[in-house]
Design an enzyme around this catalytic site. Structure first.
Site, PDB file in Angstrom:
ATOM      1  N   LYS A 117      56.465  20.162  -5.993  1.00 37.88           N
ATOM      2  CA  LYS A 117      56.651  21.585  -5.661  1.00 37.88           C
ATOM      3  C   LYS A 117      57.207  21.766  -4.259  1.00 37.88           C
ATOM      4  O   LYS A 117      57.933  22.719  -4.000  1.00 37.88           O
ATOM      5  CB  LYS A 117      55.327  22.346  -5.825  1.00 37.88           C
ATOM      6  CG  LYS A 117      54.981  22.579  -7.287  1.00 37.88           C
ATOM      7  CD  LYS A 117      54.041  23.758  -7.461  1.00 37.88           C
ATOM      8  CE  LYS A 117      53.797  24.039  -8.921  1.00 37.88           C
ATOM      9  NZ  LYS A 117      52.702  24.990  -9.150  1.00 37.88           N
ATOM     10  N   LYS A 199      59.570  17.662 -18.194  1.00 35.19           N
ATOM     11  CA  LYS A 199      58.554  18.500 -18.833  1.00 35.19           C
ATOM     12  C   LYS A 199      59.101  19.884 -19.178  1.00 35.19           C
ATOM     13  O   LYS A 199      59.858  20.449 -18.395  1.00 35.19           O
ATOM     14  CB  LYS A 199      57.386  18.626 -17.835  1.00 35.19           C
ATOM     15  CG  LYS A 199      56.188  19.377 -18.334  1.00 35.19           C
ATOM     16  CD  LYS A 199      55.141  19.535 -17.247  1.00 35.19           C
ATOM     17  CE  LYS A 199      55.468  20.670 -16.295  1.00 35.19           C
ATOM     18  NZ  LYS A 199      54.336  21.196 -15.531  1.00 35.19           N
ATOM     19  N   LYS A 202      57.780  26.722 -17.768  1.00 42.32           N
ATOM     20  CA  LYS A 202      58.126  28.142 -17.805  1.00 42.32           C
ATOM     21  C   LYS A 202      58.954  28.540 -16.593  1.00 42.32           C
ATOM     22  O   LYS A 202      59.578  29.592 -16.584  1.00 42.32           O
ATOM     23  CB  LYS A 202      56.870  29.007 -17.948  1.00 42.32           C
ATOM     24  CG  LYS A 202      55.805  28.789 -16.911  1.00 42.32           C
ATOM     25  CD  LYS A 202      54.490  29.444 -17.317  1.00 42.32           C
ATOM     26  CE  LYS A 202      53.340  28.785 -16.562  1.00 42.32           C
ATOM     27  NZ  LYS A 202      52.059  28.945 -17.141  1.00 42.32           N
TER      28      LYS A 202
HETATM   29  P1  TYM Z   1      49.867  25.646 -15.771  1.00 43.56           P
HETATM   30  O1  TYM Z   1      49.807  27.125 -15.738  1.00 43.56           O
HETATM   31  O2  TYM Z   1      51.037  24.976 -15.143  1.00 43.56           O
HETATM   32  O3  TYM Z   1      49.782  25.130 -17.257  1.00 43.56           O
HETATM   33  C1  TYM Z   1      48.714  25.508 -18.129  1.00 43.56           C
HETATM   34  C2  TYM Z   1      48.347  24.337 -18.996  1.00 43.56           C
HETATM   35  O4  TYM Z   1      49.468  23.936 -19.787  1.00 43.56           O
HETATM   36  C3  TYM Z   1      49.694  22.541 -19.641  1.00 43.56           C
HETATM   37  N1  TYM Z   1      51.142  22.308 -19.747  1.00 43.56           N
HETATM   38  C4  TYM Z   1      51.709  21.499 -20.637  1.00 43.56           C
HETATM   39  N2  TYM Z   1      51.186  20.717 -21.589  1.00 43.56           N
HETATM   40  C5  TYM Z   1      52.053  20.005 -22.361  1.00 43.56           C
HETATM   41  N3  TYM Z   1      53.388  20.038 -22.197  1.00 43.56           N
HETATM   42  C6  TYM Z   1      53.957  20.805 -21.250  1.00 43.56           C
HETATM   43  N4  TYM Z   1      55.283  20.835 -21.111  1.00 43.56           N
HETATM   44  C7  TYM Z   1      53.106  21.586 -20.414  1.00 43.56           C
HETATM   45  N5  TYM Z   1      53.328  22.440 -19.390  1.00 43.56           N
HETATM   46  C8  TYM Z   1      52.114  22.860 -18.987  1.00 43.56           C
HETATM   47  C9  TYM Z   1      49.155  22.207 -18.258  1.00 43.56           C
HETATM   48  O5  TYM Z   1      48.843  20.836 -18.150  1.00 43.56           O
HETATM   49  C10 TYM Z   1      47.936  23.085 -18.189  1.00 43.56           C
HETATM   50  O6  TYM Z   1      46.840  22.468 -18.813  1.00 43.56           O
HETATM   51  N6  TYM Z   1      46.724  24.331 -12.097  1.00 43.56           N
HETATM   52  C11 TYM Z   1      46.805  24.717 -13.483  1.00 43.56           C
HETATM   53  C12 TYM Z   1      45.970  25.940 -13.808  1.00 43.56           C
HETATM   54  C13 TYM Z   1      44.551  25.828 -13.400  1.00 43.56           C
HETATM   55  C14 TYM Z   1      43.547  25.048 -14.025  1.00 43.56           C
HETATM   56  C15 TYM Z   1      42.361  25.289 -13.279  1.00 43.56           C
HETATM   57  C16 TYM Z   1      43.530  24.174 -15.111  1.00 43.56           C
HETATM   58  C17 TYM Z   1      43.986  26.490 -12.344  1.00 43.56           C
HETATM   59  N7  TYM Z   1      42.661  26.165 -12.282  1.00 43.56           N
HETATM   60  C18 TYM Z   1      41.154  24.663 -13.609  1.00 43.56           C
HETATM   61  C19 TYM Z   1      42.331  23.549 -15.424  1.00 43.56           C
HETATM   62  C20 TYM Z   1      41.152  23.793 -14.683  1.00 43.56           C
HETATM   63  C21 TYM Z   1      48.252  25.019 -13.831  1.00 43.56           C
HETATM   64  O7  TYM Z   1      49.033  25.323 -12.990  1.00 43.56           O
HETATM   65  O8  TYM Z   1      48.518  25.016 -15.178  1.00 43.56           O
END
Ligand code: TYM
Length: 332
Positions: A117, A199, A202
């Site tokens: 990032k 990956k 979004k």
């Molecule tokens: P975020 O918003 O980037 O993504 C949400 C969840 O989706 C999964 N993910 C994917 N899985 C498979 N293939 C993909 N291409 C893909 N893109 C995203 C991510 O691994 C995630 O599980 N930091 C986290 C949000 C968060 C969180 C937490 C998660 C904040 N606090 C506490 C678990 C526990 C995030 O940015 O996810």
């Protein structure tokens, strides 16, 4: 007397930046739904994490409520799970400060997402981006979470939460539960449709790389049809076929068919036929989610009442952990 075994606690979150993709759904949200019957679950919209990159306030507010509606539309039942918005539970920020003092600069510097990032947002390498995993550790540890269902890109963050918990417990006794990531066997990393070595995200500048959960049917079918594959024209799951492997994973998760079944189904058929089948199936699969989302968005007052009920329940649990931490550290 029969022993009552307490249910495990599952917690996870998603950022409200942009609209949820098929990757988010397959890698994470689908498993959140699955855990609802076997665990005590908490799922949140991580809007505090979202401001580590620049946001338009009105859009962030809108996307946060939409993301909340969307997890419900995907099957999170607010009667079964505690569904909430992170910023509405102040304990997350409060614990985060304390844990900042128990996390090391060196270990945070090693986080791959921070490095990625920082490269991507070179004009805004703010300290929040650096301490992001500590806020995430707070999300997890406040609720004594056992399991954290995430995609593979979040594994390192769950591991650091475990390390911080372990360190804290080593000083103060058993305060935190040590969490484990739950990474699905299939679909832990859904890849971009335009570059299957990256990956699906979004925040991808090229919208052809991802499928949004709310996307219209024709667009889903078109993007999958145009997705980058190879020139071999054999539907098989193996090395050097990243594009086809990705489509096979998506198709397998959505239909429940194994890779061997899919190979058989498309034996002797070209990629055109396979891609059409994947596109149609994904579009059919997402149709009911879209319908539920649209219904929910018609009644914002109801949605907002669900948010406050969720935040209240979450806060009640979180407050207990935070009070204990404050006592242990000497702040109360
Ligand atoms: P975020 O918003 O980037 O993504 C949400 C969840 O989706 C999964 N993910 C994917 N899985 C498979 N293939 C993909 N291409 C893909 N893109 C995203 C991510 O691994 C995630 O599980 N930091 C986290 C949000 C968060 C969180 C937490 C998660 C904040 N606090 C506490 C678990 C526990 C995030 O940015 O996810």
């Amino acid at each position: 007397m029969e022993e009552i075994i307490p249910k495990k606690i599952s917690l996870s979150g998603i950022q409200p930046t942009g609209i949820m993709t098929l990757g988010n759904y397959i890698g994470a949200v689908r498993n959140w739904v699955k855990f609802q019957d076997e665990c005590d679950c908490l799922y949140m919209i991580a809007n505090l994490h979202a401001i580590t990159v620049k946001q338009n306030p009105a859009e962030l507010r809108k996307h946060t409520l939409e993301a909340f509606a969307l997890i419900i539309a995907c099957g999170i039942d607010p009667q079964k799970s505690v569904a909430f918005i992170q910023s509405q539970v102040p304990e997350h920020s409060e614990l985060s400060w304390v844990l900042n003092c128990y996390a090391q600069f060196g270990e945070m510097s090693r986080m791959t997402q921070f490095k990625d990032k920082s490269r991507k947002h070179a004009d805004n390498i703010n300290v929040g981006l650096f301490t992001y995993p500590i806020l995430m550790a707070s999300d997890i540890l406040l609720y004594k979470s056992d399991i954290v269902p995430v995609g593979v890109d979040q594994k390192q963050h769950v591991e650091i939460a475990r390390d911080i918990a372990n360190r804290f417990n080593g000083i103060y006794g058993d305060v935190f539960t040590l969490p484990e990531p739950y990474i699905p066997k299939d679909g832990a990393k859904i890849m971009s449709l335009v570059d299957p070595t990256k990956k699906m995200s979004k925040s991808d500048e090229n919208p052809n790389g991802f499928i949004a959960i709310l996307e219209d049917r024709d667009s889903i079918i078109r993007k999958i049809k145009r997705s980058v594959t190879d020139s071999e024209a054999i539907v098989a799951y193996r090395e050097n076929k990243d594009g086809i492997n990705n489509l096979m994973t998506i198709y397998s998760v959505v239909t429940g068919k194994s890779y061997a079944d899919i190979e058989k189904e498309f034996d002797g058929k070209g990629y055109g036929e396979f891609k059409s089948a994947v596109g149609e199936t994904v579009a059919d699969y997402l149709e009911p989610v879209k319908e539920r989302f649209n219904q929910l968005m018609c009644d914002k007052a109801y949605l907002e009442s669900l948010c406050s009920q969720g935040a209240e329940k979450a806060s009640r649990i979180a407050r207990k952990t935070l009070s204990k931490v404050y006592r242990k550290v000497g702040l109360a």
